[in-house]
Design an enzyme around this catalytic site. Structure first.
Site, mmCIF file in Angstrom:
data_model
loop_
_atom_site.group_PDB
_atom_site.id
_atom_site.type_symbol
_atom_site.label_atom_id
_atom_site.label_comp_id
_atom_site.label_asym_id
_atom_site.label_seq_id
_atom_site.Cartn_x
_atom_site.Cartn_y
_atom_site.Cartn_z
ATOM 1 N N CYS A 24 4.504 0.573 3.011
ATOM 2 C CA CYS A 24 5.243 -0.440 2.246
ATOM 3 C C CYS A 24 6.590 -0.623 2.938
ATOM 4 O O CYS A 24 6.639 -0.803 4.152
ATOM 5 C CB CYS A 24 5.350 -0.036 0.781
ATOM 6 S SG CYS A 24 6.089 1.583 0.493
ATOM 7 N N ARG A 54 5.960 2.958 -2.574
ATOM 8 C CA ARG A 54 4.857 2.225 -3.199
ATOM 9 C C ARG A 54 3.508 2.600 -2.580
ATOM 10 O O ARG A 54 2.490 2.692 -3.285
ATOM 11 C CB ARG A 54 5.099 0.713 -3.065
ATOM 12 C CG ARG A 54 6.242 0.190 -3.911
ATOM 13 C CD ARG A 54 6.576 -1.263 -3.607
ATOM 14 N NE ARG A 54 7.325 -1.409 -2.374
ATOM 15 C CZ ARG A 54 7.777 -2.584 -1.906
ATOM 16 N NH1 ARG A 54 7.512 -3.705 -2.564
ATOM 17 N NH2 ARG A 54 8.468 -2.643 -0.791
#
Length: 273
Positions: free
Chosen positions: A230, A235
């Site tokens: 990410c 994430r």
């Protein structure tokens, strides 16, 4: 003790009193103080990061991780169950970090504290300080970590598949976050990290089959190693878990993520319009 990679609240309730089970809460300090699973130990999630320039979000050093795991009282006989208050990215990164250190007795609590509470299980406010262990770990040579040179080489060879877990505007290059350029790694496919969730509160993962269908529909090639990233590999901690849960055996993570790739002057970039 063998527990599944992804464990639900009911399963956890049956083993939480076992002496080798350690529950780790990666939530904010305020969230932990408000309520947490009984006996849970809070760790500051940023301790998983090296914290040093130029890419502070890369995996922490062996010494840093040995100290982190020892502070939590983790031994090679422990089974860790981890959750957070952000829908799973920190918990997923913690699992990945343990895996990188050849510690595979770790489970991700599906739905986190919300799912625990919805089952009617008790919570508490009392903080817990574990008895430290003396665990020494190393992530050197782990195949679960894909660095810039690995990705550059294997993208050119066409023998890996890149999973970009950022928001679509980051992927297409219209939004640039802490980088000198926007876009995505050449050949990368987009599947946003929250797309693997069936519910928001509690943040429950989709079924393994549903996640696998999403991965395939996004254009990711499950016959090749899948490298997920990410912006800072927060994430993509969740997408690492989701891929394993979906039955993809060769999941890897790019810990430098776009913070590194998007700031390197010679890195190749694609943009979508």
């Amino acid at each position: 003790m063998q527990l599944p990679l992804v464990i639900d609240a009911v399963e956890l309730s049956k083993v939480i009193d076992q002496p080798h089970v350690i529950v780790i809460d990666l939530s904010s300090e305020a969230h932990y103080e408000t309520s947490h699973i009984p006996g849970a130990i809070r760790l500051e999630p940023t301790r998983m990061l090296c914290g040093q320039a130029p890419i502070p979000n890369k995996i922490a050093s062996d010494a840093q991780l040995s100290e982190l795991f020892s502070d939590a009282g983790i031994t090679e006989a422990s089974h860790v169950v981890v959750y957070d208050d952000q829908k799973g990215p920190w918990a997923g990164r913690f699992v990945w970090t343990m895996h990188c250190c050849n510690l595979f007795n770790v489970s991700f609590l599906n739905g986190h504290l919300d799912a625990w509470r919805l089952e009617g299980f008790p919570v508490e406010q009392t903080p817990h300080t574990p008895v430290p262990s003396s665990l020494t770990v190393s992530h050197q040579g782990t195949p679960l970590l894909a660095d810039y040179s690995f990705i550059e080489k294997h993208v050119a060879q066409g023998d890996i598949s890149i999973w970009d877990a950022r928001a679509f505007d980051e992927y297409q290059g219209t939004k640039v976050v802490n980088a000198s350029k926007g876009g995505h790694i050449p050949t990368a496919k987009w599947l946003e990290w929250t797309d693997v969730l069936a519910h928001d509160a509690p943040a429950l993962l989709l079924s393994p089959n549903a996640i696998k269908q999403q991965i395939v529909a996004a254009g990711l090639d499950t016959t090749k190693p899948i490298v997920t990233h990410c912006q800072t590999h927060r994430r993509s901690g969740l997408t690492y878990i989701a891929g394993l849960y979906a039955g993809i055996n060769d999941m890897r993570c790019y810990d430098g993520s776009w913070f590194e790739w998007g700031n390197l002057p010679n890195s190749a970039v694609e943009k979508s319009h």
